[in-house]
Design a protein around this motif. Structure first.
Motif, mmCIF file in Angstrom:
data_model
loop_
_atom_site.group_PDB
_atom_site.id
_atom_site.type_symbol
_atom_site.label_atom_id
_atom_site.label_comp_id
_atom_site.label_asym_id
_atom_site.label_seq_id
_atom_site.Cartn_x
_atom_site.Cartn_y
_atom_site.Cartn_z
ATOM 1 N N GLU A 27 0.689 -1.034 0.021
ATOM 2 C CA GLU A 27 -0.259 0.037 -0.127
ATOM 3 C C GLU A 27 0.813 1.340 -0.093
ATOM 4 O O GLU A 27 1.893 1.534 0.763
ATOM 5 C CB GLU A 27 -0.913 0.063 1.191
ATOM 6 N N PHE A 28 0.441 1.999 -0.974
ATOM 7 C CA PHE A 28 1.173 3.437 -1.004
ATOM 8 C C PHE A 28 0.588 4.535 0.083
ATOM 9 O O PHE A 28 -0.381 4.541 0.345
ATOM 10 C CB PHE A 28 1.037 3.970 -2.265
ATOM 11 N N LYS A 35 -3.000 6.544 3.446
ATOM 12 C CA LYS A 35 -2.992 5.322 2.407
ATOM 13 C C LYS A 35 -3.380 6.014 0.993
ATOM 14 O O LYS A 35 -4.697 6.577 1.079
ATOM 15 C CB LYS A 35 -3.997 4.121 3.008
ATOM 16 N N ILE A 36 -2.765 5.923 -0.042
ATOM 17 C CA ILE A 36 -3.284 6.823 -1.213
ATOM 18 C C ILE A 36 -3.289 5.828 -2.449
ATOM 19 O O ILE A 36 -3.545 6.409 -3.505
ATOM 20 C CB ILE A 36 -2.348 7.967 -1.381
ATOM 21 N N GLY A 37 -3.105 4.460 -2.278
ATOM 22 C CA GLY A 37 -2.948 3.716 -3.393
ATOM 23 C C GLY A 37 -2.186 2.173 -3.085
ATOM 24 O O GLY A 37 -2.075 1.954 -2.096
ATOM 25 N N PHE A 38 -2.295 1.734 -4.137
ATOM 26 C CA PHE A 38 -1.626 0.140 -3.976
ATOM 27 C C PHE A 38 -0.328 -0.022 -5.204
ATOM 28 O O PHE A 38 -0.485 0.490 -6.273
ATOM 29 C CB PHE A 38 -2.637 -0.897 -3.813
ATOM 30 N N VAL A 39 0.005 -1.222 -5.040
ATOM 31 C CA VAL A 39 1.180 -1.739 -5.870
ATOM 32 C C VAL A 39 1.003 -3.240 -5.776
ATOM 33 O O VAL A 39 0.738 -3.857 -4.830
ATOM 34 C CB VAL A 39 2.502 -1.307 -5.842
ATOM 35 N N ILE A 52 0.484 -0.112 -10.766
ATOM 36 C CA ILE A 52 0.715 0.949 -9.625
ATOM 37 C C ILE A 52 -0.632 1.697 -9.730
ATOM 38 O O ILE A 52 -1.154 2.162 -10.912
ATOM 39 C CB ILE A 52 1.857 1.705 -9.949
ATOM 40 N N PHE A 53 -1.152 1.958 -8.747
ATOM 41 C CA PHE A 53 -2.545 2.847 -8.728
ATOM 42 C C PHE A 53 -2.178 3.726 -7.622
ATOM 43 O O PHE A 53 -2.193 3.347 -6.199
ATOM 44 C CB PHE A 53 -3.717 1.946 -8.498
ATOM 45 N N ILE A 54 -2.580 5.203 -7.763
ATOM 46 C CA ILE A 54 -2.206 6.271 -6.882
ATOM 47 C C ILE A 54 -3.306 7.181 -6.775
ATOM 48 O O ILE A 54 -3.440 7.745 -8.100
ATOM 49 C CB ILE A 54 -0.787 6.508 -6.812
ATOM 50 N N LYS A 55 -3.913 7.561 -5.893
ATOM 51 C CA LYS A 55 -4.876 8.634 -5.976
ATOM 52 C C LYS A 55 -4.277 10.144 -5.749
ATOM 53 O O LYS A 55 -3.491 10.312 -4.780
ATOM 54 C CB LYS A 55 -6.120 8.503 -4.926
ATOM 55 N N ASP A 111 -6.876 9.349 -11.570
ATOM 56 C CA ASP A 111 -5.943 8.633 -10.782
ATOM 57 C C ASP A 111 -4.924 8.135 -11.455
ATOM 58 O O ASP A 111 -4.990 7.643 -12.625
ATOM 59 C CB ASP A 111 -6.616 7.771 -9.848
ATOM 60 N N PHE A 112 -3.652 7.935 -10.856
ATOM 61 C CA PHE A 112 -2.252 7.431 -11.896
ATOM 62 C C PHE A 112 -2.634 6.036 -11.701
ATOM 63 O O PHE A 112 -2.665 5.381 -10.425
ATOM 64 C CB PHE A 112 -1.174 7.839 -11.330
ATOM 65 N N ASN A 113 -2.786 5.271 -12.794
ATOM 66 C CA ASN A 113 -2.959 3.841 -12.978
ATOM 67 C C ASN A 113 -2.163 3.320 -13.913
ATOM 68 O O ASN A 113 -2.470 3.704 -15.340
ATOM 69 C CB ASN A 113 -4.585 3.792 -12.942
ATOM 70 N N LYS A 114 -1.265 2.484 -13.830
ATOM 71 C CA LYS A 114 -0.235 2.049 -14.875
ATOM 72 C C LYS A 114 0.186 0.591 -14.681
ATOM 73 O O LYS A 114 0.455 0.272 -13.404
ATOM 74 C CB LYS A 114 0.889 3.076 -14.980
ATOM 75 N N ILE A 115 0.325 -0.282 -15.676
ATOM 76 C CA ILE A 115 1.136 -1.347 -15.518
ATOM 77 C C ILE A 115 2.323 -1.254 -16.300
ATOM 78 O O ILE A 115 2.463 -1.033 -17.513
ATOM 79 C CB ILE A 115 0.192 -2.420 -15.942
#
Length: 158
Positions: A27-28, A35-39, A52-55, A111-115
């Motif tokens: 968790e980011f 807590k603002i996102g996850f990996v 990667i997902f970060i709000k 939101d930032f969302n990337k693979i």
């Protein structure tokens, strides 16, 4: 009929494979420990897919790096250890830009969302270069000037 037989044989061979799938997650958190996102990371051959997902990331340029200790202590993430080097000619593993994209359905900033697929990222703990060694690892996202902004401790997920 041949297609069904082939499919059954394929599923039998794949289902009986001895290869273990190595995965990790985290968790980011930001500098205020929110807590603002996850990996999610999945090893694939000589590298890994990293989701990667970060709000709420501000539009800017950032670096993404792994560190040799699985510790994220806000506000400055100074206990995460040293930056891991995966390629001899790169000081930073991955550089990316967050732009101000508007979701056409909601009208809000996306939101930032990337693979990503990055070579040499290994999760198999039996290998010396594994991110999942006894100290585990962390991911830190920093601004181009080196200011550490976001961190995630990495844990096994298998």
């Amino acid at each position: 009929m041949y297609k069904i037989i082939f499919l059954l044989l394929f599923l039998l061979v794949v289902g009986c494979s001895d290869e273990k799938v190595f995965m990790a997650k985290g968790e980011f958190i930001d500098n205020q420990n929110n807590k603002i996102g996850f990996v999610e990371i999945m090893q694939q051959g000589n590298g890994s897919n990293i989701k990667i997902f970060i709000k709420g990331m501000s539009p800017d340029d950032y670096y993404f790096n792994f560190y040799d200790k699985g510790i994220c202590n806000s506000p400055n993430f100074d206990l995460s250890g040293n930056k891991l080097t995966f390629f001899d000619d790169r000081e930073n593993l991955y550089k990316f830009r967050v732009s101000k994209e508007i979701n056409r359905y909601t009208g809000k900033i996306k939101d930032f969302n990337k693979i990503l697929f990055i070579e040499n990222i290994i999760l198999d703990p039996s290998q010396s270069s594994s991110l999942l060694d006894s100290n585990l690892s962390s991911i830190i996202i920093s601004k181009i000037d080196g200011t550490k902004m976001i961190c995630s401790e990495i844990y096994p997920n298998y």
